[in-house]
Design an enzyme around this catalytic site. Structure first.
Site, mmCIF file in Angstrom:
data_model
loop_
_atom_site.group_PDB
_atom_site.id
_atom_site.type_symbol
_atom_site.label_atom_id
_atom_site.label_comp_id
_atom_site.label_asym_id
_atom_site.label_seq_id
_atom_site.Cartn_x
_atom_site.Cartn_y
_atom_site.Cartn_z
ATOM 1 N N ASP A 141 0.830 -1.201 0.000
ATOM 2 C CA ASP A 141 0.000 0.000 0.000
ATOM 3 C C ASP A 141 0.867 1.254 0.000
ATOM 4 O O ASP A 141 1.870 1.339 0.699
ATOM 5 C CB ASP A 141 -0.910 -0.024 1.234
ATOM 6 C CG ASP A 141 -2.050 0.966 1.146
ATOM 7 O OD1 ASP A 141 -2.538 1.213 0.026
ATOM 8 O OD2 ASP A 141 -2.484 1.479 2.195
ATOM 9 N N HIS A 142 0.476 2.228 -0.790
ATOM 10 C CA HIS A 142 1.070 3.569 -0.794
ATOM 11 C C HIS A 142 2.597 3.569 -0.917
ATOM 12 O O HIS A 142 3.297 4.132 -0.070
ATOM 13 C CB HIS A 142 0.670 4.334 0.469
ATOM 14 C CG HIS A 142 -0.725 4.873 0.425
ATOM 15 N ND1 HIS A 142 -1.106 5.900 -0.400
ATOM 16 C CD2 HIS A 142 -1.844 4.486 1.093
ATOM 17 C CE1 HIS A 142 -2.402 6.143 -0.229
ATOM 18 N NE2 HIS A 142 -2.862 5.288 0.666
ATOM 19 N N GLY A 152 -7.567 8.137 8.320
ATOM 20 C CA GLY A 152 -7.747 8.511 9.720
ATOM 21 C C GLY A 152 -9.195 8.816 10.000
ATOM 22 O O GLY A 152 -10.093 8.051 9.659
ATOM 23 N N HIS A 173 -9.970 4.388 -0.328
ATOM 24 C CA HIS A 173 -9.093 4.445 0.838
ATOM 25 C C HIS A 173 -9.822 5.177 1.965
ATOM 26 O O HIS A 173 -10.768 5.922 1.733
ATOM 27 C CB HIS A 173 -7.799 5.196 0.499
ATOM 28 C CG HIS A 173 -6.863 4.413 -0.360
ATOM 29 N ND1 HIS A 173 -5.555 4.168 -0.005
ATOM 30 C CD2 HIS A 173 -7.035 3.804 -1.558
ATOM 31 C CE1 HIS A 173 -4.962 3.456 -0.942
ATOM 32 N NE2 HIS A 173 -5.848 3.226 -1.899
ATOM 33 N N ASN A 181 -10.234 -0.095 1.616
ATOM 34 C CA ASN A 181 -9.130 -0.158 2.569
ATOM 35 C C ASN A 181 -9.588 0.222 3.977
ATOM 36 O O ASN A 181 -10.264 1.241 4.159
ATOM 37 C CB ASN A 181 -8.015 0.802 2.156
ATOM 38 C CG ASN A 181 -7.284 0.352 0.909
ATOM 39 O OD1 ASN A 181 -7.711 -0.563 0.210
ATOM 40 N ND2 ASN A 181 -6.176 0.995 0.611
ATOM 41 N N VAL A 182 -9.168 -0.579 4.951
ATOM 42 C CA VAL A 182 -9.499 -0.324 6.360
ATOM 43 C C VAL A 182 -8.215 -0.408 7.177
ATOM 44 O O VAL A 182 -7.483 -1.396 7.092
ATOM 45 C CB VAL A 182 -10.523 -1.342 6.883
ATOM 46 C CG1 VAL A 182 -10.856 -1.058 8.344
ATOM 47 C CG2 VAL A 182 -11.793 -1.330 6.035
#
Length: 287
Positions: A81-82, A179, A206, A228-229
């Protein structure tokens, strides 16, 4: 079993459900994700991502995730991820990752296209699929903080980006944040519908922690096939760990404390899997 190829992602996109993609920082979180998936009989994605390597190490976290995926009784993808680093992407592909996200969203459009095309070429050599990102999903992936929505994804640019890069999935910014949101920030479903109309690949959402279930359902219906969690898993892990301390501290029972934390995460993952896959026929939904 490690879930190779785009088959599960494509099926989710076609049938209107979504793969839960859950971020991990530790062996216990990885185990919780896989156990919840097995309990539900559903495929998932374990995101052993770039930011978590600072804590756990790339080789160590990757090895744990790949091993857990291989041992699982349901399809489990292992996802980076990222990442903004092609060398890191290649290292994860060599370690056995089944998909990667190249994050060029901070770059000018043409630079994002160029970086993403390079990642697509790397992944193709390993039989892995690639998620790109266009638009700004603000906030910190690893530390919860109040965040306002950022630059939203432009549908026309998204169509061009997808066509020129050859990505398999596109992460979009439609009011979602990493967040916690600073206030009520409903997803821009009209924008999401416009993106889906011109982009022919599955979409990725996301920052899904805290989103109401009806919004998740609406996003699924508009082409979001991977969700995404992260934040909710971290909160559950720490809450369960903290609650266990009075019981485990006298005997310094680390194993029991970590076990409770794993159970806390497992419960959240089960709930999210249900929200992302309910109202789907049993035969079509199962791997």
């Amino acid at each position: 079993m490690r879930d190779r190829g785009t088959g599960t992602l494509t099926r989710a996109y076609r049938e209107g459900w979504a793969l839960g993609a859950f971020s991990t920082y530790t062996q216990e979180i990885t185990q919780a994700i896989c156990r919840a998936a097995e309990d539900a009989g559903r495929p998932v994605v374990v995101q052993a991502g770039a930011s978590a390597f600072v804590h756990a190490g790339l080789e160590e976290l990757a090895a744990q995730a790949v091993l857990a995926a291989d041992r699982a009784t349901v399809p489990v993808g292992v996802h980076l991820d990222h990442s903004r680093d092609l060398a890191q992407i290649e290292a994860c592909l060599r370690a056995g990752y089944t998909s990667v996200m190249v994050d060029g969203s901070h770059l000018p459009f043409e630079d994002n296209v160029a970086l993403t095309r390079e990642a697509v070429a790397l992944a193709a050599a390993h039989g892995a699929w690639v998620e790109g990102e266009l638009g700004a999903v603000p906030g910190d992936e690893d530390v919860s903080q109040s965040t306002a929505a950022g630059e939203l994804t432009d549908p026309a640019r998204a169509a061009e980006f997808s066509a020129r890069t050859g990505i398999d999935a596109l992460a979009v910014a439609v009011g979602n944040v990493h967040g916690t949101a600073a206030g009520p920030t409903p997803l821009d479903l009209d924008r999401l519908a416009a993106i889906r109309a011109v982009v022919g690949v599955p979409l990725v959402l996301h920052g899904a922690s805290g989103l109401p279930v009806p919004e998740l359902h609406a996003a699924r219906a508009l082409g979001v096939a991977k969700v995404n969690v992260n934040t909710e898993l971290r909160v559950a892990f720490l809450a369960a760990l903290t609650e266990s301390l009075p019981e485990v501290t006298p005997g310094a029972d680390v194993a029991r404390a970590l076990g409770r934390a794993r159970e806390g995460v497992q419960g959240v993952v089960r709930t999210k899997i249900s929200a992302l896959s309910d109202a789907v026929g049993a035969e079509s939904a199962r791997p």
